[in-house]
Scaffold this active site. Sequence first.
Site, mmCIF file in Angstrom:
data_model
loop_
_atom_site.group_PDB
_atom_site.id
_atom_site.type_symbol
_atom_site.label_atom_id
_atom_site.label_comp_id
_atom_site.label_asym_id
_atom_site.label_seq_id
_atom_site.Cartn_x
_atom_site.Cartn_y
_atom_site.Cartn_z
ATOM 1 N N ASP A 1 0.935 -1.256 -0.155
ATOM 2 C CA ASP A 1 -0.009 0.157 -0.044
ATOM 3 C C ASP A 1 0.766 1.208 -0.024
ATOM 4 O O ASP A 1 1.784 1.592 1.073
ATOM 5 C CB ASP A 1 -0.970 0.050 1.063
ATOM 6 N N GLY B 1 -9.226 1.876 -21.117
ATOM 7 C CA GLY B 1 -10.229 1.505 -20.503
ATOM 8 C C GLY B 1 -9.792 0.532 -19.330
ATOM 9 O O GLY B 1 -10.568 -0.662 -19.131
ATOM 10 N N SER C 1 2.962 2.487 -11.430
ATOM 11 C CA SER C 1 1.767 2.483 -12.242
ATOM 12 C C SER C 1 0.374 2.539 -11.633
ATOM 13 O O SER C 1 -0.132 1.601 -11.580
ATOM 14 C CB SER C 1 1.751 1.342 -13.021
ATOM 15 N N TYR D 1 -11.590 15.267 -14.679
ATOM 16 C CA TYR D 1 -10.555 14.609 -14.108
ATOM 17 C C TYR D 1 -10.312 15.473 -12.808
ATOM 18 O O TYR D 1 -9.260 16.108 -12.726
ATOM 19 C CB TYR D 1 -9.179 14.764 -14.995
ATOM 20 N N ARG E 1 -9.263 -0.574 -15.258
ATOM 21 C CA ARG E 1 -10.280 -0.422 -13.910
ATOM 22 C C ARG E 1 -10.119 0.933 -13.310
ATOM 23 O O ARG E 1 -11.436 1.479 -13.079
ATOM 24 C CB ARG E 1 -9.803 -1.539 -12.825
ATOM 25 N N TYR F 1 -0.753 11.885 -16.932
ATOM 26 C CA TYR F 1 -1.848 12.058 -17.777
ATOM 27 C C TYR F 1 -1.966 13.501 -18.347
ATOM 28 O O TYR F 1 -1.609 14.513 -17.232
ATOM 29 C CB TYR F 1 -3.220 11.687 -17.241
ATOM 30 N N LEU G 1 3.473 6.832 -14.597
ATOM 31 C CA LEU G 1 2.401 6.965 -15.592
ATOM 32 C C LEU G 1 1.880 8.230 -15.209
ATOM 33 O O LEU G 1 1.445 8.433 -14.082
ATOM 34 C CB LEU G 1 1.312 5.773 -15.624
HETATM 35 P P1 NAI Z 1 -5.137 0.359 -13.169
HETATM 36 O O1 NAI Z 1 -6.384 0.001 -12.440
HETATM 37 O O2 NAI Z 1 -4.590 -0.839 -13.950
HETATM 38 O O3 NAI Z 1 -4.052 0.452 -12.077
HETATM 39 C C1 NAI Z 1 -3.959 1.343 -10.992
HETATM 40 C C2 NAI Z 1 -3.527 0.336 -10.075
HETATM 41 O O4 NAI Z 1 -3.089 1.236 -8.788
HETATM 42 C C3 NAI Z 1 -4.427 -0.570 -9.490
HETATM 43 O O5 NAI Z 1 -3.829 -1.985 -9.589
HETATM 44 C C4 NAI Z 1 -4.706 -0.425 -7.964
HETATM 45 O O6 NAI Z 1 -4.805 -1.441 -7.243
HETATM 46 C C5 NAI Z 1 -3.358 0.408 -7.378
HETATM 47 N N1 NAI Z 1 -3.521 1.048 -6.472
HETATM 48 C C6 NAI Z 1 -4.156 2.120 -6.087
HETATM 49 N N2 NAI Z 1 -4.136 2.545 -4.939
HETATM 50 C C7 NAI Z 1 -2.948 2.078 -4.313
HETATM 51 C C8 NAI Z 1 -2.071 2.089 -3.290
HETATM 52 N N3 NAI Z 1 -2.495 3.064 -2.208
HETATM 53 N N4 NAI Z 1 -1.131 1.131 -2.985
HETATM 54 C C9 NAI Z 1 -0.821 0.419 -4.191
HETATM 55 N N5 NAI Z 1 -1.525 0.343 -5.241
HETATM 56 C C10 NAI Z 1 -2.525 1.181 -5.368
HETATM 57 O O7 NAI Z 1 -5.157 1.554 -14.164
HETATM 58 P P2 NAI Z 1 -4.237 2.165 -15.072
HETATM 59 O O8 NAI Z 1 -5.045 2.933 -15.881
HETATM 60 O O9 NAI Z 1 -3.283 1.355 -15.791
HETATM 61 O O10 NAI Z 1 -3.388 3.254 -14.165
HETATM 62 C C11 NAI Z 1 -2.006 2.945 -14.109
HETATM 63 C C12 NAI Z 1 -1.274 4.459 -14.156
HETATM 64 O O11 NAI Z 1 -1.748 5.028 -15.437
HETATM 65 C C13 NAI Z 1 -2.114 5.319 -13.215
HETATM 66 O O12 NAI Z 1 -1.123 6.297 -12.572
HETATM 67 C C14 NAI Z 1 -2.949 6.277 -14.020
HETATM 68 O O13 NAI Z 1 -3.259 7.498 -13.444
HETATM 69 C C15 NAI Z 1 -2.093 6.253 -15.305
HETATM 70 N N6 NAI Z 1 -2.843 6.552 -16.305
HETATM 71 C C16 NAI Z 1 -3.971 5.993 -16.896
HETATM 72 C C17 NAI Z 1 -4.704 6.582 -17.849
HETATM 73 C C18 NAI Z 1 -6.031 5.685 -18.351
HETATM 74 O O14 NAI Z 1 -6.537 6.318 -19.386
HETATM 75 N N7 NAI Z 1 -6.215 4.478 -17.819
HETATM 76 C C19 NAI Z 1 -4.233 7.702 -18.820
HETATM 77 C C20 NAI Z 1 -2.952 8.057 -18.370
HETATM 78 C C21 NAI Z 1 -2.276 7.811 -17.277
#
Ligand code: NAI
Length: 286
Positions: A73, A221, A120, A182, A223, A172, A170
């Site tokens: 965490d 898209g 990420s 956002y 989670r 945005y 990562l």
């Molecule tokens: P994702 O849901 O696959 O990844 C986010 C992860 O963060 C999840 O696995 C979640 O369990 C974890 N998480 C949340 N709080 C946490 C904590 N306190 N400690 C440890 N883990 C934690 O979604 P995604 O979209 O792949 O996100 C990854 C990165 O990409 C993020 O930084 C997001 O802001 C960034 N991003 C996403 C975009 C999108 O359109 N999906 C666009 C640009 C950036």
Amino acid sequence: RGKKAFIAGVADDMGFGWAIAKCLAEAGAEISLGVWVPALNIFETSLRRGKFDENRMLSNGQLMEFAHVYPMDAVFDTLEDVPKDVLENKRYAGNEGWTVSEVAEKAAKDSGKVDIVVHSLANGPEVQKPLLETSRRGYLAAMSASSYSFVSMMQRFGPFMNEGGAAITLTYVAADRVIPGYGGGMSSAKAALESDTKVLAYEAGRKYGVRVNTISAGPLGSRAAKAIGFIDDMIRYSYENSPVQKELHAAEIGAVAAFLTSPLASAVTGQTIYVDNGLSIMGLAG
Ligand code: NAI
């Protein structure tokens, strides 16, 4: 020697973290994961039951394996930081050693020094609220989970990184252009993350000989994105208005992450690299 990578922020096979893991595995790296504690159980069950197998297939016909999967965490740095109610929460009880410092130490003990650190992850409890309506608590929570978490990772993993290593986060485009929807301080958190990428590139570059970059990704898209609520609109908007009119694949972010963490990018540090089909260059919807 194969490289070792630690990737924080994988809890299923849909997001960027997974895609980065896969690209690094294709390139021969050994992958360990940091999985958010409340998501660990379902992740491990799904992995064991073969739910991810289709997405685990590498080009050599073998399934991607994870050397270690750690509960993590990223909003807590040391055990002393964890409030009692979290420790006693049933989703946390039964797991231990999941604060950032403990995970870094465990990973170093299990696998030795790492070459690649990937952040990420993001979380903004009030992401659906405009900034004008965001509470102090929600704003600070977004900063803690989405920005400081990376500072913490560099502090704690830095001493366990090999010289010549690299870290990736990562971000945005909402960091420096207005993206209505956002909210909750997530735009602020990404702005902090991009600025921190520069300062950490300097400090960790001098101290540990590692590089630090951030990938500004287009909409996917995942989670986390679905929780924001307008991801399908964003994907459509991006498709319609980007210079490159195609769907954005997580693997395209994975490929750039593999490049940025490889010796091919040995002179690239402190940068925000857009991997977004070019949408960010447009001044007016095309
Ligand atoms: P994702 O849901 O696959 O990844 C986010 C992860 O963060 C999840 O696995 C979640 O369990 C974890 N998480 C949340 N709080 C946490 C904590 N306190 N400690 C440890 N883990 C934690 O979604 P995604 O979209 O792949 O996100 C990854 C990165 O990409 C993020 O930084 C997001 O802001 C960034 N991003 C996403 C975009 C999108 O359109 N999906 C666009 C640009 C950036």
